[in-house]
Design an enzyme around this catalytic site. Structure first.
Site, PDB file in Angstrom:
ATOM      1  N   GLY A 158       0.857  -1.187   0.000  1.00 48.83           N
ATOM      2  CA  GLY A 158       0.000   0.000   0.000  1.00 48.83           C
ATOM      3  C   GLY A 158       0.895   1.240   0.000  1.00 48.83           C
ATOM      4  N   ARG A 159       0.355   2.329   0.513  1.00 46.08           N
ATOM      5  CA  ARG A 159       1.114   3.594   0.479  1.00 46.08           C
ATOM      6  C   ARG A 159       2.460   3.473   1.190  1.00 46.08           C
ATOM      7  NH1 ARG A 159      -3.788   5.197   2.306  1.00 46.08           N
ATOM      8  NH2 ARG A 159      -5.107   6.372   0.882  1.00 46.08           N
ATOM      9  N   ILE A 160       2.446   2.891   2.392  1.00 45.26           N
ATOM     10  CA  ILE A 160       3.693   2.880   3.183  1.00 45.26           C
ATOM     11  C   ILE A 160       4.673   1.868   2.591  1.00 45.26           C
ATOM     12  CG2 ILE A 160       4.705   2.611   5.492  1.00 45.26           C
ATOM     13  CD1 ILE A 160       1.941   3.543   6.628  1.00 45.26           C
ATOM     14  N   ARG A 180      -1.409  -9.068  -1.266  1.00 43.84           N
ATOM     15  CA  ARG A 180      -2.596  -9.865  -1.578  1.00 43.84           C
ATOM     16  C   ARG A 180      -2.937  -9.727  -3.068  1.00 43.84           C
ATOM     17  NH1 ARG A 180      -7.451  -7.784   1.817  1.00 43.84           N
ATOM     18  NH2 ARG A 180      -6.532  -6.024   0.758  1.00 43.84           N
ATOM     19  N   THR A 181      -2.886  -8.499  -3.561  1.00 47.61           N
ATOM     20  CA  THR A 181      -3.142  -8.264  -4.979  1.00 47.61           C
ATOM     21  C   THR A 181      -1.831  -7.821  -5.619  1.00 47.61           C
ATOM     22  OG1 THR A 181      -5.223  -7.320  -4.218  1.00 47.61           O
ATOM     23  CG2 THR A 181      -4.722  -7.087  -6.565  1.00 47.61           C
ATOM     24  N   THR A 239       6.188  -2.107  11.671  1.00 46.74           N
ATOM     25  CA  THR A 239       5.692  -0.764  12.025  1.00 46.74           C
ATOM     26  C   THR A 239       4.185  -0.673  11.794  1.00 46.74           C
ATOM     27  OG1 THR A 239       6.237  -0.047   9.776  1.00 46.74           O
ATOM     28  CG2 THR A 239       7.832   0.479  11.508  1.00 46.74           C
ATOM     29  N   ARG A 241       0.896  -3.114  12.886  1.00 45.43           N
ATOM     30  CA  ARG A 241       0.170  -3.360  14.131  1.00 45.43           C
ATOM     31  C   ARG A 241       0.746  -4.621  14.747  1.00 45.43           C
ATOM     32  NH1 ARG A 241      -1.296   1.205  13.947  1.00 45.43           N
ATOM     33  NH2 ARG A 241      -3.437   1.999  13.914  1.00 45.43           N
ATOM     34  N   GLU A 270      -0.340  -3.379  23.366  1.00 54.36           N
ATOM     35  CA  GLU A 270       0.246  -2.094  23.794  1.00 54.36           C
ATOM     36  C   GLU A 270      -0.547  -1.509  24.966  1.00 54.36           C
ATOM     37  OE1 GLU A 270       0.604   0.474  20.369  1.00 54.36           O
ATOM     38  OE2 GLU A 270       1.599  -1.099  19.230  1.00 54.36           O
ATOM     39  N   HIS A 288       5.637   2.854  19.507  1.00 55.47           N
ATOM     40  CA  HIS A 288       4.619   3.275  18.528  1.00 55.47           C
ATOM     41  C   HIS A 288       4.823   4.735  18.106  1.00 55.47           C
ATOM     42  CE1 HIS A 288       0.300   2.289  17.011  1.00 55.47           C
ATOM     43  NE2 HIS A 288       0.847   3.210  16.255  1.00 55.47           N
ATOM     44  N   GLY A 290       5.514   5.661  14.884  1.00 51.31           N
ATOM     45  CA  GLY A 290       5.444   5.759  13.416  1.00 51.31           C
ATOM     46  C   GLY A 290       5.133   7.137  12.876  1.00 51.31           C
TER      47      GLY A 290
HETATM   48  C1  8YV Z   1      -1.126   6.973  15.234  1.00 47.15           C
HETATM   49  C2  8YV Z   1      -1.100   4.938  13.676  1.00 47.15           C
HETATM   50  O1  8YV Z   1      -0.161   7.546  16.026  1.00 47.15           O
HETATM   51  O2  8YV Z   1      -2.292   6.173  12.055  1.00 47.15           O
HETATM   52  C3  8YV Z   1      -2.090   5.081  12.572  1.00 47.15           C
HETATM   53  O3  8YV Z   1      -2.686   4.055  12.189  1.00 47.15           O
HETATM   54  O4  8YV Z   1      -0.806   3.891  14.073  1.00 47.15           O
HETATM   55  C4  8YV Z   1      -0.406   6.083  14.282  1.00 47.15           C
HETATM   56  O5  8YV Z   1       0.131   6.867  13.274  1.00 47.15           O
HETATM   57  C5  8YV Z   1      -2.177   6.385  16.085  1.00 47.15           C
HETATM   58  O6  8YV Z   1      -3.073   5.603  15.382  1.00 47.15           O
HETATM   59  C6  8YV Z   1      -2.939   7.462  16.783  1.00 47.15           C
HETATM   60  O7  8YV Z   1      -4.255   7.137  17.058  1.00 47.15           O
END
Ligand code: 8YV
Length: 327
Positions: A158-160, A180-181, A239, A241, A270, A288, A290
């Site tokens: 995906g994007r990341i 997946r695709t 990075t 979940r 977490e 966390h 990211g």
């Molecule tokens: C957030 C994240 O800090 O956007 C997401 O999915 O995991 C993080 O960038 C977090 O979700 C804040 O609610």
């Protein structure tokens, strides 16, 4: 504060610019404590809230949604929304919005930071110095894995996942991926990446970086069997979940040096981190982080505000996730 305006409840603080923007338009309430909102407070605050702005640690299940009898919008602060029962929200006619796009590069940066940190043993070196245990340069001291020219396997495109490609190319890496695709071949050629099965990606990569969303299909996507497929010299970066990886299986693999190391920004429960990870030198642990830059958290807040403003003015929601909620 104008009590006649709709109540917008934020489960955590946001940067001041976002509050300045929202305050004139609504009755803004924010969790005053710098910690995850206790569930009983969430159940109380949601009773008269018209808009809820949850964060990833908040469990927004059917009980919470049903307690929010006035709730008309969930404006999630974040791109991931696995903490929200989307089906229940849709059934109750509550639209959910998220904040895609603005945290792509920031999250890829943290993945890259973890990758370089674990491969080049920076955390270990930092701990050695702070413990006053560094006795000087050594030819065999803290030898790590090569990054430049290595093969990186991206799971999730995906994007990341895509944002990881230029970083990898900047280090002359070979990029293989599983998604997946599959992308179309012209796009693969343009990006300079090769498709492979998940098993091949695991077996061939020097670095495996995870970029899938957490959905039922990706729960424990990486468990004992998958870790066993990886090279003993390879590193795992997560990075996305925590529950995408079986944390206990990872502890065993790291402890037994079945893989060389891991860089983690997310955990199964977490803020609890499996106690087995803590004594291990071959894992870098980030809390966390990211999207944690001033610029990105500001942009995320502004997207939340865009969606709330659109809702308040009756316009289309720019980042709706469950259009079916609107009938
Ligand atoms: C957030 C994240 O800090 O956007 C997401 O999915 O995991 C993080 O960038 C977090 O979700 C804040 O609610």
């Amino acid at each position: 504060m104008n009590e006649s305006k709709p109540k917008v409840y934020l489960t955590r603080e946001v940067v001041p610019a976002v509050k300045t923007r929202l305050r004139p338009q609504c009755n803004l309430h924010i969790n005053p404590e710098d910690r995850t909102l206790p569930r009983e407070d969430l159940l109380r605050e949601i009773q008269d809230a018209v808009v809820l702005v949850p964060n990833s640690p908040d469990t927004i299940d059917a009980e919470v949604l049903e307690a929010g009898s006035k709730l008309k919008l969930l404006a999630n602060f974040g791109v991931g929304y696995n903490n929200i029962d989307v089906d229940a929200a849709t059934q109750l006619g509550i639209p959910l919005t998220n904040t895609p796009g603005v945290l792509t590069e920031t999250t890829a940066d943290i993945a890259w930071g973890l990758l370089t940190n674990v491969a080049r043993r920076i955390g270990e070196g930092d701990r050695m110095i702070r413990a006053d245990a560094w006795e000087g340069w050594g030819p065999l001291q803290l030898l790590g894995g090569d990054i430049t020219g290595a093969t990186i396997g991206l799971i999730g495109m995906g994007r990341i996942g895509k944002a990881m490609i230029p970083r990898a190319k900047g280090f002359s890496m070979k990029v293989i991926y599983f998604n997946r695709t599959r992308l179309d071949e012209a796009e693969e050629r343009a990006l300079g990446i090769e498709y492979a099965s998940k098993e091949q990606v695991l077996a061939k990569s020097d670095f495996v970086s995870l970029h899938v969303a957490l959905v039922p299909d990706t729960h424990y996507l990486i468990g004992e069997a998958e870790l066993n497929l990886m090279k003993s010299t390879a590193y795992l970066i997560n990075t996305t979940r925590g529950p995408v990886v079986d944390e206990k299986a990872l502890v065993t693999a790291l402890r037994e040096k079945r893989i060389a190391g891991a860089g983690l920004d997310v955990y199964e429960q977490e803020p609890t981190v499996d106690a087995g990870l803590l004594p291990l030198e071959n894992v870098v642990l980030a809390p966390h982080l990211g999207s944690a830059t001033i610029g990105t958290r500001t942009k995320m807040g502004m997207i939340v505000a865009d969606n709330i403003e659109a809702f308040l003015s009756g316009g289309p929601l720019p980042n709706i996730v469950n259009p079916a909620a609107l009938g």
